[in-house]
Design an enzyme around this catalytic site. Structure first.
Site, PDB file in Angstrom:
ATOM      1  CD  GLU A   1      -3.128  -0.891   0.313  1.00 34.31           C
ATOM      2  OE1 GLU A   1      -3.174   0.120  -0.403  1.00 34.31           O
ATOM      3  OE2 GLU A   1      -4.000  -1.796   0.281  1.00 34.31           O
ATOM      4  NE  ARG A  41      -3.877   2.896  -0.704  1.00 32.37           N
ATOM      5  CZ  ARG A  41      -5.138   2.871  -0.266  1.00 32.37           C
ATOM      6  NH1 ARG A  41      -5.745   3.979   0.079  1.00 32.37           N
ATOM      7  NH2 ARG A  41      -5.778   1.727  -0.146  1.00 32.37           N
ATOM      8  CG  ASP A  45      -6.283  -7.237  -7.246  1.00 29.60           C
ATOM      9  OD1 ASP A  45      -5.196  -7.518  -6.702  1.00 29.60           O
ATOM     10  OD2 ASP A  45      -7.110  -6.469  -6.723  1.00 29.60           O
ATOM     11  CD  GLU A  66     -11.251  -1.218  -8.195  1.00 32.86           C
ATOM     12  OE1 GLU A  66     -12.422  -0.887  -7.847  1.00 32.86           O
ATOM     13  OE2 GLU A  66     -10.270  -1.066  -7.456  1.00 32.86           O
TER      14      GLU A  66
END
Ligand SMILES: *[C@@H]1O[C@H](CO)[C@@H](O)[C@H](O)[C@H]1NC(C)=O
Ligand SMILES: *[C@@H]1O[C@H](CO)[C@@H](O)[C@H](O)[C@H]1NC(C)=O
Ligand SMILES: *[C@@H]1O[C@H](CO)[C@@H](O)[C@H](O)[C@H]1NC(C)=O
Ligand SMILES: *[C@@H]1O[C@H](CO)[C@@H](O)[C@H](O)[C@H]1NC(C)=O
Length: 551
Positions: free
Chosen positions: A130, A134, A274, A434
């Site tokens: 993360e 980010r 994913d 998404e």
């Protein structure tokens, strides 16, 4: 009487109608110009955060309270760093001079905070993945956008990116395989194993760091970042025989970082699975390394063979199923909204970023690419229906498609076309990107206006349902945007939570959907929607940055 009242009534009616109209136009400003309307929503949401939660990583738009995540209580810049490049893009592309001036002020505030207040010498454990996608991704793309759009001081972002990356790299050196543990202490550099799942690292997490670290090598000329981040692939492919008959390029979602061996046999394109697939293709698009293109196509052909299904309802919606017990087990029709990035990814894999209309005569436009394109269209349609059939017009976090497994229960909400269900605990919406992400890719690659129409409907549903207006004692309206507890009941119940990806991704992708000047063959978005420029091959050669492993 009549002659007096009539004009008065019509004046009153006219005023009322005018107010209604301006009210209506204000609530759905996208009727005029979607880009300006999206800028407006961005500014309202950002200014609410800046006024009430400034500097905090976690913010509640209803309580107007902020807090930080780590044990030490220091901020990571979660919302600020994630938002900067969106503001730079909007600043450059807006047609509204007042907005441009406002963005210029806001970018400056963010930049000064990043330069003077943000200090990554934080004695707290942070999640490597993360923080990379980010914060490192946000800083690097702010650097890129600053240079490209001639706004702000790009050095501020690059200096901070290098400082952060140097605090993250020790994680690549502390396991015997080179596969990093899931967390790191930013002050000491100590790598820390996942506290649950027997210490396993999420497979998609350590395979979703490479764009950021490779871009940093490309910019600085320091090859260490590149080399360390790519080391994960060799054990992943070899220790598991990942392309062999047992896995066929489809990954279980957990990996033991000390042995490089998969843990468990849950295979899915939702959380923890994913972006493994996403970064295979995007590394190829960004760097030109062919090995990743080949690995991506192998995974995609297995996905089509083993996981692609159609629902049993009236629309026969295409979806990617999950395998909880390995490739030979049953296929579950549970589908995370997270999987909705796949339409855009498959379209990019099929076209390489060149619009469809220019491809017909191209020898690269093979039967495989045509079939990937069909799946891209099918999945994007599915994800649109996950908004379209919901009472609030916004998708729930997870749906279950109508299939034999799992069998629907009484308590599940059923969509009108009977193609999918929503379980009571999955009906929330945290303003995820998404679907609009895929719409952005599909529009620019196909030129089909339908994708803009769908995006406009979704944007309007976000404004209608996630906007909260508080009227202050002074009569001033305080506007904010927030997550939802339940999308099935209108008016929707709000949750007190702002996700940074609402500003970093959802509003950016919506904005770029309506921008005419987007060349998808020149930029690659990381998994948090932070754009990096496609690498120049001669510069890569000069820097001797090449793939350091093979199969
Ligand atoms: C937008 O960016 C381009 C370069 O990409 C630059 O030439 C132009 O001046 C910028 N426009 C504004 C208004 O900042
Ligand atoms: C940009 O920021 C860097 C690093 O903070 C600083 O050294 C430099 O002077 C700044 N440049 C300008 C033009 O302000
Ligand atoms: C390159 O980056 C690594 C990792 O942070 C660092 O240890 C090394 O000193 C850097 N090399 C140069 C030449 O700056
Ligand atoms: C370039 O990199 C390769 C592989 O990392 C290495 O073997 C080679 O010595 C390097 N060449 C130069 C000129 O640095």
């Amino acid at each position: 009487m009549r002659w007096i009242t009539k004009p008065i009534i019509s004046v009153i009616v006219a005023i009322f109608a005018y107010q209604l109209r301006s009210r209506y136009l204000k609530d759905t400003p996208s009727l005029n110009d979607p880009k300006v309307a999206i800028e407006e929503t961005f500014l309202e949401s950002w200014i609410d955060y800046r006024s009430n939660g400034w500097g905090y990583d976690v913010y509640g738009p209803i309580s107007k309270k902020g807090k930080n995540m780590g044990r030490s209580g220091d901020p990571l810049g979660w919302i600020i760093v994630d938002s900067v490049d969106t503001m730079m893009i909007m600043h450059n592309k807006t047609t509204d001079e007042a907005h441009r001036e406002q963005f210029s002020k806001e970018i400056n505030l963010a930049e000064v905070w990043i330069r003077d207040t943000l200090n990554y010498n934080i004695d707290s454990e942070v999640n490597l993945f993360e923080t990379t996608i980010r914060m490192l991704g946000g800083l690097l793309s702010a650097y890129y956008c600053s240079e490209t759009y001639l706004i702000g001081n790009s050095t501020v972002y690059l200096d901070k990116a290098i400082d952060l990356a140097d605090r993250l790299v020790p994680t690549f050196l502390q396991s015997p395989t080179g596969i990093p543990y899931s967390s790191v202490n930013l002050a000491s550099g100590e790598a820390i194993k996942n506290h649950v799942d027997n210490g396993a690292s999420s497979t998609a997490e350590f395979t979703t760091l490479q764009m950021e670290f490779k871009y940093l090598s490309y910019v600085t000329g320091n090859s260490t970042y590149w080399k360390l981040s790519e080391r994960v692939y060799e054990p992943l492919y070899k220790n598991n025989n990942l392309l062999g008959p047992h896995h066929q390029g489809l990954i279980p979602i957990f990996t033991n970082p000390d042995t490089g061996v998969f843990q468990g046999s849950v295979i899915r394109f939702g959380s923890r699975g994913d972006s493994f697939y996403e970064y295979l293709l995007k590394q190829y698009l960004l760097t030109g390394e062919k090995i990743y293109r080949n690995l991506y196509y192998k995974s995609m052909s297995s996905m089509q063979k083993h996981l692609l299904r159609q629902s049993n309802g009236k629309l026969r919606l295409m979806y990617i199923g999950e395998k909880d017990y390995g490739l030979n087990g049953p296929t579950s029709s549970k589908f995370d909204h997270l999987v909705c990035f796949m339409g855009g990814l498959l379209a990019m894999g099929a076209t390489g970023g060149t619009p469809y209309s220019e491809l017909a005569s191209d020898s690269e436009w093979t039967a495989n690419h045509k079939s990937e394109w069909k799946v891209a269209e099918g999945l994007t349609r599915t994800c649109y229906e996950m908004y379209n059939q919901i009472p609030s017009g916004l998708s729930p976090e997870i749906v279950v498609f109508n299939s034999n497994y799992p069998v629907a229960e009484e308590s599940w909400w059923k969509s009108k076309s009977e193609d999918y269900f929503v379980k009571p605990l999955d009906a929330h919406n945290i303003q995820r990107p998404e679907t609009v992400e895929s719409l952005m890719f599909m529009y620019h690659l196909s030129g089909n206006e339908q994708y803009r129409n769908w995006g406009l409907k979704i944007f309007n549903s976000f404004v209608e349902n996630t906007k909260v207006i508080k009227v202050a004692d002074s009569g001033e309206e305080k506007i904010a945007y927030t997550s939802l507890r339940n999308v099935l009941k209108v008016p929707t119940r709000k949750a007190d939570n702002l996700e940074s990806f609402w500003l970093a991704e959802t509003l950016k992708y919506l904005y770029l959907l309506f921008d005419d000047d987007v060349d998808l063959s020149k930029i690659v978005f990381n998994t948090e929607a932070h754009p990096f420029p496609v690498f120049d091959q001669s510069r890569l050669n000069e820097l001797n940055l090449t793939t350091g492993w093979k199969l």
